[in-house]
Design a protein around this motif. Structure first.
Motif, short mmCIF file in Angstrom:
data_model
loop_
_atom_site.label_atom_id
_atom_site.label_comp_id
_atom_site.label_asym_id
_atom_site.label_seq_id
_atom_site.Cartn_x
_atom_site.Cartn_y
_atom_site.Cartn_z
N LEU A 10 37.21 13.36 7.75
CA LEU A 10 36.41 12.31 8.37
C LEU A 10 35.16 13.17 8.90
O LEU A 10 35.53 13.93 9.86
CB LEU A 10 37.04 11.53 9.19
CG LEU A 10 37.90 10.29 8.63
CD1 LEU A 10 38.38 9.31 9.66
CD2 LEU A 10 37.03 9.55 7.63
N THR A 11 34.05 13.12 8.60
CA THR A 11 32.70 13.77 9.45
C THR A 11 31.53 13.06 9.16
O THR A 11 31.55 12.52 7.76
CB THR A 11 32.84 15.04 9.01
OG1 THR A 11 31.67 15.95 9.58
CG2 THR A 11 32.54 15.23 7.44
N LEU A 12 30.63 13.14 9.81
CA LEU A 12 29.38 12.75 9.60
C LEU A 12 28.49 13.90 9.17
O LEU A 12 27.14 13.64 9.09
CB LEU A 12 28.59 12.04 10.93
CG LEU A 12 29.37 10.69 11.24
CD1 LEU A 12 28.66 9.92 12.55
CD2 LEU A 12 29.25 9.62 10.09
N ARG A 13 28.98 15.07 9.03
CA ARG A 13 28.02 16.26 8.49
C ARG A 13 27.84 15.80 7.00
O ARG A 13 28.46 15.16 6.38
CB ARG A 13 28.98 17.62 8.71
CG ARG A 13 29.20 18.04 9.90
CD ARG A 13 29.90 19.26 9.75
NE ARG A 13 29.58 20.15 9.11
CZ ARG A 13 28.99 21.33 9.27
NH1 ARG A 13 28.55 21.55 10.53
NH2 ARG A 13 28.52 22.41 8.61
N GLY A 14 26.65 16.55 6.59
CA GLY A 14 26.33 16.38 5.37
C GLY A 14 27.15 17.15 4.32
O GLY A 14 27.03 16.86 3.04
N GLY A 15 27.96 17.92 4.85
CA GLY A 15 28.95 18.71 4.08
C GLY A 15 29.72 19.70 4.87
O GLY A 15 29.28 19.82 6.21
N LEU A 16 30.70 20.28 4.45
CA LEU A 16 31.84 21.27 5.24
C LEU A 16 31.23 22.41 5.11
O LEU A 16 31.79 23.29 5.93
CB LEU A 16 33.07 20.77 4.85
CG LEU A 16 33.60 19.30 4.96
CD1 LEU A 16 35.07 19.59 4.56
CD2 LEU A 16 33.66 19.02 6.46
N GLY A 17 30.28 22.77 4.23
CA GLY A 17 30.03 24.28 4.11
C GLY A 17 28.82 24.60 5.21
O GLY A 17 28.59 23.65 6.24
N PRO A 18 28.52 25.96 5.24
CA PRO A 18 27.26 26.24 6.31
C PRO A 18 26.11 25.72 6.47
O PRO A 18 25.24 25.85 7.39
CB PRO A 18 27.26 27.84 5.99
CG PRO A 18 27.61 27.97 4.30
CD PRO A 18 28.52 27.04 4.14
N ARG A 19 25.58 25.12 5.20
CA ARG A 19 24.35 24.37 5.17
C ARG A 19 24.67 23.08 4.77
O ARG A 19 24.35 22.58 3.67
CB ARG A 19 23.44 25.17 4.20
CG ARG A 19 23.07 26.68 4.75
CD ARG A 19 22.08 27.25 3.77
NE ARG A 19 22.74 27.61 2.54
CZ ARG A 19 23.55 28.61 2.25
NH1 ARG A 19 23.78 29.62 3.29
NH2 ARG A 19 23.96 29.06 0.90
N PRO A 20 25.05 22.12 5.56
CA PRO A 20 25.17 20.79 5.16
C PRO A 20 23.80 19.88 5.20
O PRO A 20 22.85 20.26 5.87
CB PRO A 20 26.04 20.13 6.55
CG PRO A 20 25.57 21.02 7.64
CD PRO A 20 25.45 22.44 7.12
N THR A 21 23.96 18.90 4.28
CA THR A 21 22.76 18.03 4.01
C THR A 21 22.71 17.18 5.19
O THR A 21 23.27 17.33 6.16
CB THR A 21 22.83 17.39 2.83
OG1 THR A 21 24.02 16.50 2.84
CG2 THR A 21 22.82 18.24 1.56
#
Length: 585
Positions: free
Chosen positions: A301-312
């Motif tokens: 559960l997250t509002l990040r665009g992705g879990l990687g170093p460069r999320p959208t």
């Protein structure tokens, strides 16, 4: 009388406690204190426990274990205030010199100050409250004063600049056995930080493990029909390692129960650096595969665009004005979604236990699921559910809550869809008088919702759940809704002028979907690729100091690659394997 299947909640980490605090505030606001009315659709005894203080006062507190680091509680006392006893001066026998060390206590915000006033007033009337309420409701609790006084005051708290930790907006009392503080690591500062997966794994032994097992036994022994555990765990720091060991402990000791694990990750961290972001990535990858292995299912559960170093970009909710980088805001949205996603095993009637939800989604080894939510679910005041779906055309109203975008090709192995907050009379559009009724005319909201889901996922197994009662938003839930949203959470036909002061939103309809779909495959594959390219020796000295061993790290990443392949679907056409990408580098 309906059977109550109890659930024990564990919150591991600071952001998980942010989400959990909002979640428990929502549950507290929905408690039913008046037996003259009909019982609510949700059975609060599933999540809450009844107790009695030393003075004979009946309490109703969350069945909860919350773990955090030293310095994370601020003004909150670890043991709470419900079961406190007086300290008698005669108990001290020391006759020598006494040196007093004073330090400045953290300042309480306006909301906490008002809570203190209510608690003081409660002490004066405790005897009368106890005698009257116990006769009406066996789960009577002092916090009823909060539900009445704060709501009637109509005060709106703007705490955006005054929330430092999760206890700054906690509105209910906790049991003395709820909070565990890990003193080996600091919440603030640059030293003694719980940054790496291996540090968290190493914690689950000795005093920390003994205290956890003691708390588990306390809550479990008083359950008659324990259905399982709801685990909220930080995914991007060392708590991912602790959560991996905790879920392993639960699986080994209580394997027949449901273990639903939610991996929480904020959009941003304070004082973040590229090195720390890489450390967060490895923690996510390791925590996800280990907690998925030991859980009935695992959902990030997250509002990040992705879990990687460069999320959208973060999800754009049309009717919200929120700051995704503010933990106080982002955690409130995730808590609202979680409140709706979990209704199926909290219902008073016709509930589906945790293991049924997990069995329907985690099929053929696919134990990672993704979440989506429409907050609020956009229904115009005075219209019906079918009319709301007509406005969406071919679009889906929900946004990713797991950083996993849908493929949009109608492929899904299974999903659980829940809608709460619309009254039954708002579900089905009444037929025009004098017309012939259609044979296939939907007769319920469930029919309408199921028909709409099938139009987007024709061959998808699914479960549909509708709860008419909305999530109640009481102080200090942040007022992040724009002026198009009415106080009841519905869209207004006429938006008030910009100069008009909008009344606070007190309830909101929410639509959520939990999915096991081919979209998770490429998402996990991308996470595997990003984590495999990192050299843990160059990230942080603490990452490999406490483990995992390099061979264990490689084994876990290989398990992540294999798990990603479990979601491969020939019909999706969008899945690519990690090994192919590695060969093309």
């Amino acid at each position: 009388m309906s059977l109550c299947r109890e659930v024990i909640t564990l919150q591991l980490g600071h952001y998980s406690n942010f989400v959990g605090t909002h979640w428990w505030n929502l549950q507290d606001a929905s408690l039913c204190y008046d037996l003259d009315g009909s019982p609510g659709e949700l059975q609060s005894d599933v999540m809450f426990r009844e107790g009695v203080t030393h003075g004979g006062q009946v309490t109703y507190t969350p069945r909860l274990i919350a773990m955090d680091l030293k310095g994370s509680l601020q003004t909150l006392r670890q043991e709470g205030i419900l079961y406190e006893t007086e300290n008698h001066a005669g108990a001290f026998s020391w006759k020598g010199q006494v040196v007093t060390h004073k330090h400045t206590l953290p300042t309480k915000n306006a909301f906490l100050q008002d809570l203190d006033k209510l608690d003081n007033e409660e002490i004066l009337t405790e005897a009368d409250l106890h005698s009257s309420q116990q006769a009406q409701y066996s789960g009577a609790i002092p916090i009823q004063t909060v539900n009445s006084s704060l709501e009637h005051s109509k005060r709106v708290y703007s705490l955006e600049g005054n929330v430092r930790v999760w206890s700054d907006f906690l509105r209910l009392h906790l049991h003395p056995r709820t909070i565990s503080v890990i003193h080996q690591y600091n919440h603030d500062g640059e030293s003694d930080r719980l940054e790496a997966f291996g540090q968290g794994e190493a914690l689950c032994k000795g005093p920390v493990l003994d205290e956890l097992e003691d708390k588990l036994h306390f809550f479990i022994e008083e359950c008659d029909y324990l259905q399982g555990f709801q685990v909220l765990c930080d995914l991007s720091d060392g708590f991912s390692g602790l959560g991996s060991k905790v879920t392993e402990l639960l699986q080994d000791s209580y394997g027949g129960r449901g273990i639903l694990t939610w991996g929480l990750s904020p959009v941003s961290h304070a004082n973040s650096t590229p090195v720390r972001e890489h450390c967060h990535l490895l923690n996510c990858a390791l925590g996800m595969i280990h907690m998925a292995n030991h859980s009935s299912f695992f959902c990030p559960l997250t509002l990040r665009g992705g879990l990687g170093p460069r999320p959208t970009a973060t999800p754009d909710f049309t009717h919200l004005n929120y700051d995704p980088t503010l933990w106080y805001h982002s955690s409130s949205l995730l808590a609202l979604a979680l409140d709706t996603m979990t209704v199926s095993y909290r219902l008073r009637q016709h509930s589906n236990p945790m293991w049924q939800l997990a069995d329907a989604l985690a099929v053929s080894g696919r134990k990672v699921v993704s979440a989506y939510g429409a907050i609020p679910f956009p229904v115009v005041h005075g219209t019906h559910l079918s009319e709301a779906f007509d406005t969406f055309a071919d679009a889906l109203p929900w946004k990713p809550l797991s950083a996993c975008p849908e493929l949009g090709n109608g492929c899904c192995y299974g999903q659980s869809v829940a809608l709460r907050g619309l009254e039954r009379k708002c579900m089905v559009r009444p037929q025009v008088p004098g017309t012939q009724p259609l044979l296939d005319y939907p007769c319920s909201g469930e029919d309408i919702l199921a028909s709409w889901i099938q139009s987007h996922y024709p061959a998808s197994p699914m479960a549909v759940q509708i709860v008419s009662s909305a999530s109640k938003l009481t102080p200090p839930f942040p007022q992040i809704f724009n002026k198009s949203v009415s106080p009841q959470g519905l869209l207004q036909k006429q938006v008030p002028s910009t100069s008009a002061v909008a009344p606070p939103v007190v309830s909101v309809p929410v639509l959520t979907s939990l999915q096991s779909s081919p979209a998770i495959g490429p998402w996990l594959s991308e996470l595997h690729i990003a984590a495999s390219r990192l050299d843990p020796h160059r990230i942080a000295s603490s990452f490999l100091t406490h483990g995992p061993e390099p061979s264990d790290l490689q084994e876990a990443l290989e398990q992540l690659r294999v798990l990603a392949h479990c979601y491969h679907n020939e019909n999706s056409g969008l899945f690519h394997s990690s090994s192919e990408d590695d060969d093309n580098d």
